[in-house]
Design an enzyme around this catalytic site. Structure first.
Site, PDB file in Angstrom:
ATOM      1  N   HIS A 141       0.984  -3.011   1.618  1.00  0.00           N
ATOM      2  CA  HIS A 141       1.364  -2.501   2.938  1.00  0.00           C
ATOM      3  C   HIS A 141       1.590  -1.005   2.827  1.00  0.00           C
ATOM      4  O   HIS A 141       2.470  -0.551   2.085  1.00  0.00           O
ATOM      5  CB  HIS A 141       2.632  -3.194   3.455  1.00  0.00           C
ATOM      6  N   CYS A 142       0.799  -0.234   3.543  1.00  0.00           N
ATOM      7  CA  CYS A 142       0.886   1.227   3.493  1.00  0.00           C
ATOM      8  C   CYS A 142       1.868   1.704   4.558  1.00  0.00           C
ATOM      9  O   CYS A 142       1.604   1.594   5.759  1.00  0.00           O
ATOM     10  CB  CYS A 142      -0.497   1.845   3.718  1.00  0.00           C
ATOM     11  N   LYS A 143       3.000   2.230   4.117  1.00  0.00           N
ATOM     12  CA  LYS A 143       4.010   2.711   5.049  1.00  0.00           C
ATOM     13  C   LYS A 143       3.633   4.048   5.679  1.00  0.00           C
ATOM     14  O   LYS A 143       4.192   4.423   6.713  1.00  0.00           O
ATOM     15  CB  LYS A 143       5.355   2.847   4.330  1.00  0.00           C
TER      16      LYS A 143
END
Length: 330
Positions: A141-143
């Protein structure tokens, strides 16, 4: 004797206590702040040092950096609004006591049950706690963009990292060239803005290059960030098809239609290519299993047997139903 659905009573697991959902506004604001930051530094660059170079006949610098800026924003917007490969939630009537096994290159995988999405997850599918969805071929998951990186948008992620590396390098080189060519001039606003753009460009260039290198090595070995090391026994990765094939499947292969069914395609009704599974602990070759027992006349509808996919056949996992109009298991 085939294992039927009613042969083993389905016990409802106690539902966990409801947890407060993660505040979605903070990750969204952080992703929006990153976009604004990129716009601000790009505007300062093109308004001051790049303008000075263009006025002095150096048109190559604004042309190259302008193309890289467009490519960066295109990949950033595409990744922000892309579908990572979300699997829609299954039916509540599905039970975790059902066992599904799928074969991938002579390796058997027992599908894990997702309590929140109510279906058995295909291999390499994980539930993202931030987005609260199951994502096919989940990587991480790329914040920075507030989105998952999975099967359908991994190529946009690689394009974004590559374009950011090139764009940061172009900003750094252009600002340094501007500072060198204006050393004989007094300190001005153009120099101040060039220094202001040079510092973040140099600071982000090294981490972005390392990230690009790590992701390139992962794609070459058909690995995922969430799996970690020693994921597969004896060092054998059944998803590895060779370096060239791995890059083609990740970057160039057609994605197929999106998932529109209520559950994954792996949970369809057993057809002629599916056979019952007798051993729940060790994968059994389907050729040695006996065919399902025929229902007695007048006994009414019979529940479907537990199914096992034949070795060597990997389900497409694209959400499309096979010819003949099969239904989902309930």
């Amino acid at each position: 004797m085939p294992v039927l659905k009613d042969a083993m009573p389905l016990m409802k697991e106690p539902h966990p206590l409801p947890q407060a959902p993660l505040p979605w506004i903070l990750p969204s604001l952080f992703a929006a702040f990153n976009v604004v930051l990129l716009v601000v530094f790009s505007g300062l660059f093109f308004a001051f040092p790049c303008r000075w170079l263009a006025q002095n006949g150096e048109w190559a610098f604004p042309l190259v950096t302008g193309l890289l800026c467009v490519l960066t924003f295109f990949s950033l917007v595409s990744l922000n609004f892309s579908d990572p490969g979300i699997l829609h939630q299954g039916s509540n009537e599905q039970g975790p006591m059902m066992v599904h096994v799928v074969w991938v290159n002579q390796r058997a995988f027992r599908l894990q049950w997702c309590q929140k999405c109510c279906f058995h997850r295909p291999p390499r599918t994980y539930h993202c706690p931030w987005c609260n969805v199951c994502v096919e071929d989940f990587d991480h998951h790329c914040k920075w963009v507030n989105n998952c990186i999975g099967h359908r948008n991994f190529r946009f992620f690689m394009l974004l990292v590559l374009s950011l590396c090139l764009y940061s390098g172009a900003l750094l080189v252009t600002c340094l060239i501007f500072l060198v060519r204006t050393t004989h001039l007094p300190f001005s606003m153009d120099k101040a803005m060039a220094i202001l753009v040079t510092v973040p460009a140099a600071g982000f260039l090294v981490p972005l290059f390392l990230l690009l290198l790590i992701q390139a090595m992962s794609v070459s070995a058909a690995q995922r960030s969430c799996e970690g090391k020693c994921r597969y026994l004896q060092g054998y990765n059944p998803f590895d098809h060779g370096c060239a094939s791995n890059w083609y499947l990740t970057i160039c292969a057609p994605l197929g239609p999106k998932y529109m069914a209520e559950a994954v395609w792996l949970q369809r009704v057993a057809g002629s290519d599916w056979v019952p599974m007798q051993n729940l602990h060790f994968p059994v070759c389907p050729s040695v299993l006996s065919p399902p027992a025929l229902p007695e006349p007048g006994s009414g509808p019979q529940p479907q047997p537990l199914s096992l996919h034949k070795p060597g056949k990997v389900p497409s996992g694209r959400g499309s139903s096979p010819p003949g109009g099969s239904e989902l298991l309930h």
